[in-house]
Design a protein around this motif. Structure first.
Motif, short mmCIF file in Angstrom:
data_model
loop_
_atom_site.label_atom_id
_atom_site.label_comp_id
_atom_site.label_asym_id
_atom_site.label_seq_id
_atom_site.Cartn_x
_atom_site.Cartn_y
_atom_site.Cartn_z
N SER A 272 -3.98 -1.01 12.49
CA SER A 272 -2.40 -1.34 12.01
C SER A 272 -2.34 -0.15 11.30
O SER A 272 -3.07 0.78 10.90
CB SER A 272 -2.49 -2.51 11.88
OG SER A 272 -3.88 -2.30 11.01
N ALA A 273 -0.76 -0.38 10.72
CA ALA A 273 -0.89 0.70 9.33
C ALA A 273 -1.82 0.60 8.27
O ALA A 273 -2.50 1.59 7.88
CB ALA A 273 0.33 0.14 8.72
N GLN B 231 -7.27 0.40 -3.72
CA GLN B 231 -7.66 0.27 -2.82
C GLN B 231 -9.02 -0.81 -1.95
O GLN B 231 -9.34 -1.34 -0.91
CB GLN B 231 -8.83 1.37 -2.56
CG GLN B 231 -7.86 2.52 -2.72
CD GLN B 231 -7.87 4.20 -2.64
OE1 GLN B 231 -9.06 3.66 -3.07
NE2 GLN B 231 -7.79 4.98 -2.20
N LEU B 232 -9.86 -1.56 -3.64
CA LEU B 232 -11.17 -2.14 -2.51
C LEU B 232 -9.18 -3.91 -2.46
O LEU B 232 -10.31 -4.65 -1.06
CB LEU B 232 -11.92 -2.99 -3.88
CG LEU B 232 -13.03 -3.73 -2.99
CD1 LEU B 232 -13.79 -3.73 -2.38
CD2 LEU B 232 -13.94 -3.87 -4.61
N ALA B 233 -8.72 -3.84 -3.26
CA ALA B 233 -7.75 -5.10 -2.89
C ALA B 233 -7.68 -5.05 -1.47
O ALA B 233 -7.36 -5.80 -0.13
CB ALA B 233 -6.98 -5.20 -3.62
N ARG B 234 -6.55 -3.78 -1.27
CA ARG B 234 -6.17 -3.48 0.08
C ARG B 234 -7.38 -3.54 1.25
O ARG B 234 -6.97 -4.10 2.14
CB ARG B 234 -5.82 -1.76 0.02
CG ARG B 234 -5.18 -1.90 1.45
CD ARG B 234 -4.03 -0.50 1.71
NE ARG B 234 -5.37 0.24 1.54
CZ ARG B 234 -5.34 2.03 1.51
NH1 ARG B 234 -3.53 2.34 1.58
NH2 ARG B 234 -6.15 2.95 1.24
N SER B 235 -8.36 -3.47 1.29
CA SER B 235 -9.50 -3.25 2.20
C SER B 235 -9.68 -5.26 2.27
O SER B 235 -9.75 -5.45 3.41
CB SER B 235 -11.09 -2.81 2.15
OG SER B 235 -10.87 -0.87 1.93
N ARG B 236 -10.30 -5.76 1.18
CA ARG B 236 -10.33 -7.29 1.16
C ARG B 236 -9.40 -7.75 2.24
O ARG B 236 -9.62 -8.83 3.07
CB ARG B 236 -10.27 -7.77 0.32
CG ARG B 236 -11.97 -7.19 -0.80
CD ARG B 236 -12.27 -7.82 -1.88
NE ARG B 236 -13.84 -7.34 -2.02
CZ ARG B 236 -13.95 -7.65 -3.56
NH1 ARG B 236 -13.45 -8.45 -4.17
NH2 ARG B 236 -15.49 -6.62 -3.57
N LEU B 237 -7.48 -7.68 1.99
CA LEU B 237 -7.00 -8.35 2.58
C LEU B 237 -6.20 -7.89 4.45
O LEU B 237 -5.72 -9.10 4.62
CB LEU B 237 -5.42 -7.84 1.58
CG LEU B 237 -5.30 -8.42 -0.06
CD1 LEU B 237 -3.81 -7.78 -0.48
CD2 LEU B 237 -4.70 -9.34 0.25
N ALA B 238 -7.18 -6.71 4.45
CA ALA B 238 -7.01 -6.21 5.79
C ALA B 238 -8.41 -7.29 6.40
O ALA B 238 -8.36 -6.92 7.76
CB ALA B 238 -6.73 -5.25 5.76
N ASP C 32 0.22 -7.45 7.68
CA ASP C 32 0.03 -6.73 8.81
C ASP C 32 -1.63 -6.07 9.83
O ASP C 32 -1.52 -5.80 11.11
CB ASP C 32 0.56 -4.98 7.97
CG ASP C 32 -0.16 -3.94 9.02
OD1 ASP C 32 1.18 -3.63 10.28
OD2 ASP C 32 -0.72 -3.21 9.08
N ALA C 33 -2.26 -6.92 8.96
CA ALA C 33 -3.59 -6.58 9.04
C ALA C 33 -3.99 -8.16 10.28
O ALA C 33 -4.68 -7.79 11.18
CB ALA C 33 -4.59 -6.65 8.19
N ARG D 180 2.49 -3.41 16.00
CA ARG D 180 1.93 -1.54 16.82
C ARG D 180 3.21 -1.37 17.34
O ARG D 180 3.32 -2.14 18.41
CB ARG D 180 0.69 -1.06 16.51
CG ARG D 180 -0.08 -1.74 14.97
CD ARG D 180 -1.58 -0.78 15.71
NE ARG D 180 -2.17 -0.96 16.91
CZ ARG D 180 -2.85 -2.55 16.74
NH1 ARG D 180 -2.74 -3.04 16.09
NH2 ARG D 180 -3.49 -2.97 18.43
N THR D 181 3.95 0.12 17.98
CA THR D 181 5.08 -0.34 18.71
C THR D 181 4.75 1.69 19.03
O THR D 181 4.49 2.46 17.94
CB THR D 181 6.46 -0.43 18.06
OG1 THR D 181 7.05 0.16 16.89
CG2 THR D 181 6.32 -1.80 17.96
#
Length: 333
Positions: free
Chosen positions: A171-172, A259-266, A308-309, A314-315
């Motif tokens: 995914s993005a 970046q850590l927060a983004r990893s956890r959100l994903a 998104d996660a 995805r297209t």
């Protein structure tokens, strides 16, 4: 939105120029015989932050001069990873011949010339200049040639190839997270040959700082003073090392927390944890401050990344229609 394109033959020089410059920026493409059939292909994947492009084509010379840069500034760097054949890259007073077993990192917004034979096959890793500079100013001053047959260089080549091969699995968010780590490795590999230089110690101290911040990003009391005390350096020296890389301890801590927060959100393992709880666990005092900082860093909201996660859409865009063009002329993308 993350998207990809499966390679298909490109039969004309004009269509090749359009496809090539849409990814790499405006330039002048010259080929030996403009009237001859063209055999090339581009297989790319990209998000709003990174792109990878698998490229094969006939013999050509690509020049990107100041006029092209003014008309089509990109603000990007490219790591060119050869898989077969030989290419030549020239930028300013520096030049390099690259083939399988070597790579080159170039600033796309500085005049350059690039040439290769008909059997050349490569993957280009395209990244933003601001993301390169945030990690290392040392690699932004001139083209850097890397050995991709051993050590970190080999790891970089393998990661680049794997990301390209597995493009449909991302995914993005997951693509950007993987590319963030890849860029870390690229910068480490690029600085690996400088340890004997006077700046070698500073590079090692900077790497230690970044590693410590990554390991302790969630600690509420993390700041420049604590970093300095833990690593055995003065606070002033820590400030000087980071300033030389155009950052500060505060900015570095903030970026690692985001970046850590983004990893956890994903991550599905954090799906039951609210965004506010993740923000607090990553060292942010308020949900509003976290959301604002997150959008500024990634251009998306925390909710967008989580959706998104957990529910990727995805297209693969349709192929561009072939067009005609001359074999030597400006391709302004």
């Amino acid at each position: 939105m993350y998207s990809w394109n499966t390679a298909a033959p490109i039969a004309s020089v004009g269509a090749w120029g359009e496809a090539f410059t849409s990814l790499h920026g405006a330039g002048r493409i010259s080929v030996p015989d403009p009237a001859a059939p063209w055999a090339g292909s581009l297989d790319w994947q990209r998000s709003a932050t990174y792109a990878l492009a698998l490229c094969s084509g006939g013999q050509e010379v690509v020049r990107r001069d100041r006029r092209h840069i003014r008309s089509d500034p990109r603000g990007t760097y490219e790591l060119l990873v050869p898989l077969a054949g030989t290419a030549w890259v020239e930028q300013g007073p520096s030049s390099a011949e690259i083939r399988r077993g070597s790579m080159v990192l170039c600033d796309i917004d500085r005049p350059l010339a690039f040439a290769h034979d008909a059997d050349f096959l490569s993957i280009a890793f395209i990244m933003r200049e601001q993301d390169v500079a945030a990690r290392s100013l040392a690699v932004t001053r001139k083209p850097v040639t890397l050995d991709s047959s051993i050590g970190l260089g080999r790891v970089v080549r393998q990661v680049v190839a794997t990301l390209q091969e597995e493009r449909e699995q991302f995914s993005a968010t997951t693509f950007d997270i993987a590319c963030d780590r890849l860029l870390d490795l690229v910068c480490l590999a690029a600085e690996g040959g400088t340890d004997s230089a006077p700046s070698g110690q500073r590079a090692r101290v900077e790497a230690s700082i970044r590693r410590y911040v990554r390991e302790h990003a969630c600690d509420a009391d993390l700041d420049g003073t604590r970093i300095a005390r833990a690593l055995g350096w003065s606070t002033r020296y820590i400030q000087q090392v980071l300033q030389a890389s155009d950052t500060t301890s505060r900015d570095l801590i903030r970026r690692e927390r985001l970046q850590l927060a983004r990893s956890r959100l994903a991550s599905r393992s954090w799906a039951a944890t609210s965004i506010s709880q993740i923000a607090h666990a990553c060292g942010f005092g308020s949900h509003a401050a976290f959301t604002t900082a997150f959008r500024q860093q990634f251009g998306r909201t925390p909710t967008d990344v989580r959706n998104d996660a957990l529910h990727p859409r995805r297209t693969s865009p349709s192929k561009a229609e072939p067009s005609t063009g001359s074999g030597e002329g400006d391709a302004l993308g």
